[in-house]
Write an enzyme that holds these catalytic residues in place. Structure first.
Site, PDB file in Angstrom:
ATOM      1  N   SER A 135      -3.131 -34.686  -0.339  1.00 32.38           N
ATOM      2  CA  SER A 135      -2.206 -33.840  -1.088  1.00 32.38           C
ATOM      3  C   SER A 135      -1.339 -34.734  -1.959  1.00 32.38           C
ATOM      4  O   SER A 135      -1.067 -35.896  -1.611  1.00 32.38           O
ATOM      5  CB  SER A 135      -1.314 -33.049  -0.120  1.00 32.38           C
ATOM      6  OG  SER A 135      -0.206 -32.470  -0.782  1.00 32.38           O
TER       7      SER A 135
ATOM      8  N   TYR B 287       4.226 -32.343   7.035  1.00 27.45           N
ATOM      9  CA  TYR B 287       2.988 -32.109   6.282  1.00 27.45           C
ATOM     10  C   TYR B 287       2.696 -33.296   5.362  1.00 27.45           C
ATOM     11  O   TYR B 287       1.574 -33.828   5.349  1.00 27.45           O
ATOM     12  CB  TYR B 287       3.120 -30.825   5.469  1.00 27.45           C
ATOM     13  CG  TYR B 287       1.943 -30.549   4.562  1.00 27.45           C
ATOM     14  CD1 TYR B 287       0.803 -29.927   5.053  1.00 27.45           C
ATOM     15  CD2 TYR B 287       1.984 -30.913   3.216  1.00 27.45           C
ATOM     16  CE1 TYR B 287      -0.285 -29.680   4.225  1.00 27.45           C
ATOM     17  CE2 TYR B 287       0.902 -30.674   2.382  1.00 27.45           C
ATOM     18  CZ  TYR B 287      -0.225 -30.049   2.890  1.00 27.45           C
ATOM     19  OH  TYR B 287      -1.299 -29.809   2.071  1.00 27.45           O
TER      20      TYR B 287
END
Length: 250
Positions: free
Chosen positions: A139, A153
């Site tokens: 990501s 995350y």
């Protein structure tokens, strides 16, 4: 063409990757917790591309034994697995120290520990075959430490990127093994994971975002920020900008 194993394939980026890779002529091994959704996706793909072979298996990536069993089962189905895309992930979380360790732990276990298990299972197959392509979906949040609900995350996505790079580093020193490793850093791509997030800058629709992912994977790029605009320049800025600037992107 090759056989591609995709985890987390029942929805979002995983499902759209399956559609687009099938359109490019690849056979598919699709795994996710929701077998009914996988069955619907298989029917959809085979209706459009009846020549494609699509096998499905239920998989909870946090179950280590099941990860190895499912990967080996797909290998036995097809005889070989050409590419594994470690895609299954979880996006929940809370600011550290606010009483939601449970949510942050679940994200860490799914996004990092389960990704490690998938890498182990994939590389076990590739080492025996002496070839393969491992793809890690990271990501853009991996570029820097992120605040609030995505702190954990982002940390997991940085962790899996480093894990994959370490594997690539090792494979570069193994001339007898033809194993490629790619790390993909998606920016904001609309999916079920973020469907409730509104007014996010630079968000693209699922099909457009996944097209950029698929093109980077097919090119076997070692690392790719996708879509290239604006995430290539923004990624560089994120790595060097003051944290107060990075916060504005979350």
């Amino acid at each position: 063409m090759t056989t591609i194993l995709i985890t987390g394939a029942s929805s979002g980026l995983g499902a759209e990757m399956a559609r687009q890779f099938a359109a490019r002529g690849h056979d598919l091994a699709l795994a996710a917790r929701r077998l009914d959704r996988l069955a619907e996706l298989r029917a959809e793909i085979q209706a459009r591309h009846p020549e494609r072979r699509v096998e499905i298996r239920a998989l909870d990536v946090t179950d280590d034994e099941q990860v190895f069993a499912v990967f080996r089962g797909f290998r036995d189905d097809f005889g070989a697995i050409g590419r594994v895309i470690v895609n299954a992930g979880l996006g929940k979380g809370a600011p550290i120290g606010t009483g939601r360790y449970d949510a942050n732990k679940a994200t860490a276990m799914t996004n990092f520990v389960a990704a490690l298990a998938q890498c182990e299972a994939a590389m076990e197959i590739f080492r025996v075959q002496k070839h393969g392509h491992l793809v890690m979906i990271s990501s853009m949040s991996a570029m820097r430490g992120m605040p609030k609900t995505i702190t954990t995350y982002a940390a997991t996505k940085a962790g899996v990127a480093a894990l994959a790079e370490g594997i690539r580093n090792e494979m570069a020193g193994e001339p007898a093994l033809d194993i490629d490793v790619s790390v993909i850093y998606p920016g904001y791509i609309r999916s079920e994971m973020n469907e409730r997030v509104k007014h996010t800058p630079f968000m693209v629709d699922t099909e457009t975002g996944v097209k950029a992912i698929v093109e980077a994977v097919e090119a076997k790029r070692a690392h790719a920020r996708v879509p290239a605009w604006p995430w290539v320049p923004l990624g560089t800025a994120m790595r060097h900008a003051p944290l107060k600037v990075v916060r504005k992107l979350t």
